[in-house]
Motif scaffolding. Sequence first.
Motif, PDB file in Angstrom:
ATOM      1  N   ASP A  83       0.834  -1.206   0.000  1.00  0.00           N
ATOM      2  CA  ASP A  83       0.000   0.000   0.000  1.00  0.00           C
ATOM      3  C   ASP A  83       0.867   1.255   0.000  1.00  0.00           C
ATOM      4  N   LEU A  84       1.920   1.232   0.802  1.00  0.00           N
ATOM      5  CA  LEU A  84       2.797   2.397   0.896  1.00  0.00           C
ATOM      6  C   LEU A  84       3.460   2.687  -0.449  1.00  0.00           C
ATOM      7  N   ARG A  85       3.877   1.640  -1.131  1.00  0.00           N
ATOM      8  CA  ARG A  85       4.487   1.856  -2.451  1.00  0.00           C
ATOM      9  C   ARG A  85       3.458   2.412  -3.440  1.00  0.00           C
ATOM     10  N   THR A  86       2.248   1.851  -3.373  1.00  0.00           N
ATOM     11  CA  THR A  86       1.200   2.311  -4.295  1.00  0.00           C
ATOM     12  C   THR A  86       0.904   3.790  -4.116  1.00  0.00           C
ATOM     13  N   TRP A  87       0.881   4.227  -2.858  1.00  0.00           N
ATOM     14  CA  TRP A  87       0.499   5.596  -2.553  1.00  0.00           C
ATOM     15  C   TRP A  87       1.691   6.468  -2.149  1.00  0.00           C
ATOM     16  N   ALA A  88       2.864   6.100  -2.611  1.00  0.00           N
ATOM     17  CA  ALA A  88       4.079   6.816  -2.216  1.00  0.00           C
ATOM     18  C   ALA A  88       4.022   8.305  -2.560  1.00  0.00           C
ATOM     19  N   GLY A  89       3.347   8.636  -3.642  1.00  0.00           N
ATOM     20  CA  GLY A  89       3.271  10.040  -4.042  1.00  0.00           C
ATOM     21  C   GLY A  89       2.368  10.871  -3.166  1.00  0.00           C
ATOM     22  N   GLU A  90       1.492  10.219  -2.390  1.00  0.00           N
ATOM     23  CA  GLU A  90       0.539  10.935  -1.549  1.00  0.00           C
ATOM     24  C   GLU A  90       0.909  10.900  -0.068  1.00  0.00           C
ATOM     25  N   ILE A  91       1.686   9.922   0.363  1.00  0.00           N
ATOM     26  CA  ILE A  91       2.010   9.762   1.787  1.00  0.00           C
ATOM     27  C   ILE A  91       3.249  10.576   2.140  1.00  0.00           C
ATOM     28  N   ASP A  92       3.136  11.367   3.195  1.00  0.00           N
ATOM     29  CA  ASP A  92       4.213  12.278   3.579  1.00  0.00           C
ATOM     30  C   ASP A  92       5.129  11.719   4.662  1.00  0.00           C
ATOM     31  N   ALA A  93       4.662  10.777   5.463  1.00  0.00           N
ATOM     32  CA  ALA A  93       5.491  10.213   6.531  1.00  0.00           C
ATOM     33  C   ALA A  93       4.891   8.897   6.995  1.00  0.00           C
ATOM     34  N   VAL A  94       5.742   8.048   7.546  1.00  0.00           N
ATOM     35  CA  VAL A  94       5.334   6.744   8.062  1.00  0.00           C
ATOM     36  C   VAL A  94       5.778   6.646   9.518  1.00  0.00           C
ATOM     37  N   GLU A  95       4.890   6.109  10.352  1.00  0.00           N
ATOM     38  CA  GLU A  95       5.184   6.030  11.777  1.00  0.00           C
ATOM     39  C   GLU A  95       6.268   4.991  12.060  1.00  0.00           C
ATOM     40  N   ALA A  96       7.306   5.433  12.747  1.00  0.00           N
ATOM     41  CA  ALA A  96       8.418   4.556  13.095  1.00  0.00           C
ATOM     42  C   ALA A  96       8.221   3.877  14.440  1.00  0.00           C
ATOM     43  N   TYR A  97       7.390   4.486  15.316  1.00  0.00           N
ATOM     44  CA  TYR A  97       7.207   3.901  16.645  1.00  0.00           C
ATOM     45  C   TYR A  97       6.007   4.514  17.334  1.00  0.00           C
ATOM     46  N   ASN A  98       5.236   3.687  18.051  1.00  0.00           N
ATOM     47  CA  ASN A  98       4.274   4.146  19.038  1.00  0.00           C
ATOM     48  C   ASN A  98       4.163   3.059  20.108  1.00  0.00           C
TER      49      ASN A  98
END
Length: 244
Positions: free
Chosen positions: A110-125
Motif C-alpha cells: 500500500d505504501l508503495r502504491t500511494w508513495a506520491g501521496e504519503i508524507d510520513a510513516v510512523e516509526a514507533y508508538n
Amino acid sequence: MHVKVLDEQVVERAKARGLDVLVYAPHFVRLPDIRERAREFSDEELLVVPGREIFTGDWRNRRHVLAIGLEDPVPDFITLDGAMGELARQGAAVLAPHPEFLNVSLGRGDLRTWAGEIDAVEAYNPKLLGHWADRARSIVRRDDWAPFGSSYAHLRRSIGEVWTTFERRLDSEAELVDALTEGAAREVGRQRGVGHRARCLAEFAHLGYENSWSKIDRLFLSGTEPTHPRHIAYEGRFDDVAVY
C-alpha cells in the motif's frame, strides 16, 4: 503527533513532558467537533492541532490513514482510493500510522502504491511491541520514508511517551502541515525503562475494547453516527465510495 484523549489532565501532562504541539485525532468524531475541542485546549504554551485518523475499507479489512490540515470533513469506512483522492483534493498532510500492524494498517505494498501521496510513516508508538516495532522501523529505514513517532495515546498516562522533534519552530497547524509535506528534518524520540514498558502494555491491552464487537455494532449498524459515510452531514458526497 497523535493522541486520542484531550482534557485538562492531558494538557498538564503534555506541558510537563515538554511538548509544544499535540495532534488530536479521536476515533469516530467529526472534524468540526475535533477542531472546536482542539481550539478550547490550545494556549500560548501548547498548540493542539486537529487531525483525523480515517478508517478506510470495511471493519475486517481496515487501512488507517492519519490526515492533518483538513478543511472539510471526511468520513470513516470509505475506500482507500476514495480517501486518498479526497485528502489530495484538500492538500492535507497524509501520514501512515502503525504500518503493517494487525489488520488495521497500510502494508508495504500500500505504501508503495500511494508513495506520491504519503508524507510520513510512523516509526514507533507504544502499541508497537516486539516484532511490530522492529517491522515499523525496518519499513521506514529500508524504504527511506520520512518518519514520525507518536504516543498514539488512548490513555492519559501515555502522553509524552513518544514524540517527534522538528528542527524548525511550529506555531500553527499550517506550519506543521508544511513541515510534514516538505519533509522537514526531524527525529523520533521515546521514553525507556520499566515505566515505559508498562505504559506500552497498558496501551496494547486497550486494543481489546477498541476492537470489540459491541463497539462495532453500536457504531455502524444504524448509519446515523457522526463519521458514518452515509450520515446526512456528508450530503451524499461519499456514497459512491462508502463500504457500509
